[in-house]
Design a protein around this motif. Structure first.
Motif, PDB file in Angstrom:
ATOM      1  N   THR A 194      -2.989 -11.379   2.735  1.00 48.88           N
ATOM      2  CA  THR A 194      -4.188 -10.653   3.126  1.00 48.88           C
ATOM      3  C   THR A 194      -4.125 -10.253   4.602  1.00 48.88           C
ATOM      4  O   THR A 194      -3.801 -11.066   5.466  1.00 48.88           O
ATOM      5  N   GLY A 195      -4.424  -8.996   4.868  1.00 48.18           N
ATOM      6  CA  GLY A 195      -4.402  -8.475   6.235  1.00 48.18           C
ATOM      7  C   GLY A 195      -3.100  -7.819   6.617  1.00 48.18           C
ATOM      8  O   GLY A 195      -3.040  -7.124   7.638  1.00 48.18           O
ATOM      9  N   ALA A 196      -2.058  -8.026   5.807  1.00 42.01           N
ATOM     10  CA  ALA A 196      -0.766  -7.413   6.129  1.00 42.01           C
ATOM     11  C   ALA A 196      -0.853  -5.902   5.943  1.00 42.01           C
ATOM     12  O   ALA A 196      -1.558  -5.397   5.057  1.00 42.01           O
ATOM     13  N   ARG A 197      -0.121  -5.188   6.783  1.00 36.73           N
ATOM     14  CA  ARG A 197       0.032  -3.746   6.636  1.00 36.73           C
ATOM     15  C   ARG A 197       1.500  -3.462   6.377  1.00 36.73           C
ATOM     16  O   ARG A 197       2.364  -3.869   7.159  1.00 36.73           O
ATOM     17  N   ILE A 198       1.765  -2.810   5.266  1.00 37.13           N
ATOM     18  CA  ILE A 198       3.134  -2.582   4.821  1.00 37.13           C
ATOM     19  C   ILE A 198       3.384  -1.096   4.671  1.00 37.13           C
ATOM     20  O   ILE A 198       2.572  -0.385   4.062  1.00 37.13           O
ATOM     21  N   HIS A 250      -5.864   5.378  -2.605  1.00 31.82           N
ATOM     22  CA  HIS A 250      -6.519   4.847  -3.795  1.00 31.82           C
ATOM     23  C   HIS A 250      -6.495   3.327  -3.728  1.00 31.82           C
ATOM     24  O   HIS A 250      -5.617   2.728  -3.085  1.00 31.82           O
ATOM     25  N   VAL A 251      -7.425   2.695  -4.419  1.00 29.92           N
ATOM     26  CA  VAL A 251      -7.357   1.247  -4.646  1.00 29.92           C
ATOM     27  C   VAL A 251      -6.268   0.994  -5.687  1.00 29.92           C
ATOM     28  O   VAL A 251      -6.163   1.710  -6.685  1.00 29.92           O
ATOM     29  N   ALA A 252      -5.447  -0.022  -5.459  1.00 29.99           N
ATOM     30  CA  ALA A 252      -4.278  -0.248  -6.317  1.00 29.99           C
ATOM     31  C   ALA A 252      -4.642  -0.348  -7.791  1.00 29.99           C
ATOM     32  O   ALA A 252      -4.007   0.255  -8.656  1.00 29.99           O
ATOM     33  N   MET A 253      -5.689  -1.107  -8.120  1.00 28.59           N
ATOM     34  CA  MET A 253      -6.019  -1.342  -9.524  1.00 28.59           C
ATOM     35  C   MET A 253      -6.578  -0.093 -10.209  1.00 28.59           C
ATOM     36  O   MET A 253      -6.592  -0.023 -11.442  1.00 28.59           O
ATOM     37  N   ASN A 254      -7.023   0.880  -9.437  1.00 29.56           N
ATOM     38  CA  ASN A 254      -7.537   2.129  -9.993  1.00 29.56           C
ATOM     39  C   ASN A 254      -6.644   3.310  -9.639  1.00 29.56           C
ATOM     40  O   ASN A 254      -7.090   4.461  -9.690  1.00 29.56           O
ATOM     41  N   PHE A 255      -5.388   3.026  -9.321  1.00 27.31           N
ATOM     42  CA  PHE A 255      -4.493   4.078  -8.834  1.00 27.31           C
ATOM     43  C   PHE A 255      -4.288   5.136  -9.921  1.00 27.31           C
ATOM     44  O   PHE A 255      -3.899   4.823 -11.048  1.00 27.31           O
ATOM     45  N   ALA A 256      -4.578   6.392  -9.559  1.00 29.22           N
ATOM     46  CA  ALA A 256      -4.471   7.458 -10.557  1.00 29.22           C
ATOM     47  C   ALA A 256      -4.007   8.765  -9.932  1.00 29.22           C
ATOM     48  O   ALA A 256      -4.361   9.841 -10.418  1.00 29.22           O
ATOM     49  N   LEU A 257      -3.229   8.675  -8.860  1.00 32.43           N
ATOM     50  CA  LEU A 257      -2.751   9.893  -8.221  1.00 32.43           C
ATOM     51  C   LEU A 257      -1.692  10.563  -9.097  1.00 32.43           C
ATOM     52  O   LEU A 257      -0.829   9.897  -9.666  1.00 32.43           O
ATOM     53  N   VAL A 279      -3.099  -4.823   2.556  1.00 36.26           N
ATOM     54  CA  VAL A 279      -3.082  -5.884   1.547  1.00 36.26           C
ATOM     55  C   VAL A 279      -4.378  -6.698   1.556  1.00 36.26           C
ATOM     56  O   VAL A 279      -4.823  -7.176   2.599  1.00 36.26           O
ATOM     57  N   VAL A 280      -4.951  -6.860   0.366  1.00 36.52           N
ATOM     58  CA  VAL A 280      -6.094  -7.746   0.157  1.00 36.52           C
ATOM     59  C   VAL A 280      -5.812  -8.567  -1.095  1.00 36.52           C
ATOM     60  O   VAL A 280      -5.492  -8.011  -2.152  1.00 36.52           O
ATOM     61  N   ALA A 281      -5.910  -9.885  -0.971  1.00 36.33           N
ATOM     62  CA  ALA A 281      -5.619 -10.774  -2.103  1.00 36.33           C
ATOM     63  C   ALA A 281      -6.905 -11.155  -2.822  1.00 36.33           C
ATOM     64  O   ALA A 281      -7.894 -11.545  -2.194  1.00 36.33           O
ATOM     65  N   LEU A 282      -6.883 -11.043  -4.133  1.00 37.05           N
ATOM     66  CA  LEU A 282      -7.970 -11.551  -4.964  1.00 37.05           C
ATOM     67  C   LEU A 282      -7.778 -13.057  -5.181  1.00 37.05           C
ATOM     68  O   LEU A 282      -6.677 -13.587  -4.988  1.00 37.05           O
ATOM     69  N   GLU A 335      -0.792  -6.547 -10.806  1.00 36.61           N
ATOM     70  CA  GLU A 335      -0.354  -7.679 -11.645  1.00 36.61           C
ATOM     71  C   GLU A 335      -0.167  -8.954 -10.833  1.00 36.61           C
ATOM     72  O   GLU A 335      -0.301 -10.055 -11.371  1.00 36.61           O
ATOM     73  N   ALA A 336       0.128  -8.812  -9.529  1.00 40.56           N
ATOM     74  CA  ALA A 336       0.334  -9.992  -8.680  1.00 40.56           C
ATOM     75  C   ALA A 336      -0.963 -10.505  -8.061  1.00 40.56           C
ATOM     76  O   ALA A 336      -0.944 -11.494  -7.328  1.00 40.56           O
ATOM     77  N   GLY A 337      -2.088  -9.845  -8.353  1.00 38.99           N
ATOM     78  CA  GLY A 337      -3.371 -10.321  -7.840  1.00 38.99           C
ATOM     79  C   GLY A 337      -3.833  -9.643  -6.567  1.00 38.99           C
ATOM     80  O   GLY A 337      -4.714 -10.164  -5.874  1.00 38.99           O
TER      81      GLY A 337
END
Length: 401
Positions: free
Chosen positions: A139-143, A186-193, A206-209, A162-164
């Motif tokens: 969480t907080g990482a920028r990649i 986009h938000v990763a879980m709703n990625f639709a580009l 990065v944000v961890a659930l 899938e990794a949370g």
């Protein structure tokens, strides 16, 4: 004397180059590059234009055979940041080349987003497994991750989900520096580009659930993170074992009787420059090691399916060896001792009396250090709680002079 010039070129083509870089292209008898690069530089090319060959190693040979002529190589952005310059430098001395770098995709992406480049994880996933991003997911990482093609961003968003890390923000920066530059998030879980340019780089905030697969930075990772059937060096013992193995940048480990591959995997996680061979005779365990390596973001782990000592023949000489299984088999300990480089470290963990007896004899003969590791964990005893001891470990560590 320099015969080779390497010119980094961006999507803005010749207008984005300095006078010296344009002159290097114009004065070259032969100009090598990809089809896109050659098209961008076409107005300045006066010599012979040659497109890269497949496999790429054939192209390097083609460049080397033209040493007697003035040659120019076109590269994307900065030739020495995941670029062709690094490949050529393994064959050509720096004194024989002049390099004209251009801003890399990483630099351009950081500039667009306002991200300090020194605080960013920069990864090339171009032609490489996406799993390499996994150790950096905190969480907080920028990649900033360079992808292979138009499918890369969607696959990356799927991995994150899938990794949370499904609520991480994925920003796709396409055709940076050119007239068709586009930046979309986009938000990763709703990625639709859709309709993504093959030339793209992804920026991940990065944000961890809760329950995300976060890989801590210290050795001795939770056993539950590994897929195993009990054949695993437990986390406390693993931390002590890795301390004794003492990984140093650029070194190679042999993990003999690798089981779940936990020692080899954590060795590789310590630094990107580390390499490891996991030697495992059981095919089912070997398949498990392969899955663990991918899930921990070290897909380059070398898996050798076979029994030591025979399976060790022909392997790159190691700087360190760990024996966690099969150490009492005939010839394994002797082969390991013989294979070590000078200054190499050998660490053997014994749970059986037979292997412990061998280690006591080798310690008496060769020296090194012996340690007894005993770990107890709180567990239910009827309606109350007591200490339940794990099997004690005898560890021999030895350094070859």
């Amino acid at each position: 004397m320099s015969w080779l010039s390497i010119v980094g070129i961006g999507e803005d083509g010749l207008p984005g180059l300095g006078d010296a870089a344009r002159a290097a292209i114009a004065q070259a008898e032969i100009v090598f590059g990809g089809a896109r690069h050659l098209e961008l530089a076409a107005p300045a090319i006066t010599g012979e234009a040659r497109q890269w060959l497949s496999p790429f190693s054939a192209s390097i040979d083609a460049v080397l055979t033209e040493r007697s002529r003035k040659v120019c190589v076109l590269a994307s952005g900065d030739p020495f940041h995941y670029g062709v310059g690094a490949t050529l430098a393994r064959h050509i001395d720096a004194s024989q080349m002049v390099v004209y770098p251009h801003p890399s995709a990483f630099s351009l992406a950081a500039a667009r987003l306002g991200w300090p480049l020194q605080d960013v994880v920069a990864l090339s996933l171009h032609g490489r497994p996406l799993d390499l991003i996994r150790p950096h997911l905190h969480t907080g990482a920028r990649i900033l991750a360079l992808t292979s093609d138009e499918h890369g961003p969607t696959a990356l968003a799927k991995l994150l989900t899938e990794a949370g890390f499904g609520i991480s923000i994925v920003t796709v920066l396409e055709a940076l520096g050119g007239p068709n530059e586009t930046v979309r998030s986009h938000v990763a879980m709703n990625f639709a580009l859709g309709d993504i340019d093959p030339l793209n780089i992804c920026a991940v905030s990065v944000v961890a659930l809760p329950g995300a697969r976060v890989l801590p930075l210290t050795p001795g990772l939770d056993d539950a993170l590994f897929e195993h059937n009990g054949q695993i060096t437990k986390r406390e013992v693993r931390a002590l074992t890795l301390s004794a193995l003492a990984p140093r940048r650029g070194e190679t480990l042999w993990d003999i009787g690798a089981g779940s591959g936990s020692i080899a995997i954590e060795w590789m996680l310590a630094d990107p420059g580390l390499r490891a061979f996991a030697i495992e005779a059981d095919p089912e365990r070997a398949a498990r090691i392969s899955r663990n390596a991918s899930n921990f973001g070290v897909p380059d782990l070398n898996l050798i399916i076979g029994a030591a000592p025979g399976a060790l023949d022909g392997l790159e000489p190691p700087h360190a060896i760990f024996i966690g299984g099969g150490g009492s088999d005939p010839g394994v300990l002797d082969a390991a001792i013989a294979a070590l480089r000078p200054g190499g470290r050998l660490v053997v963990n014994a749970v059986t009396l037979e292997l412990e007896a061998l280690l006591l004899a080798r310690h008496a003969e060769l020296g090194g250090s012996l340690m007894r590791i005993a770990v107890s964990r709180a567990d239910a005893v009827g309606s109350m709680t007591g200490w339940r001891p794990a099997m004690p470990i005898t560890q021999w560590a030895w350094v070859r002079s």
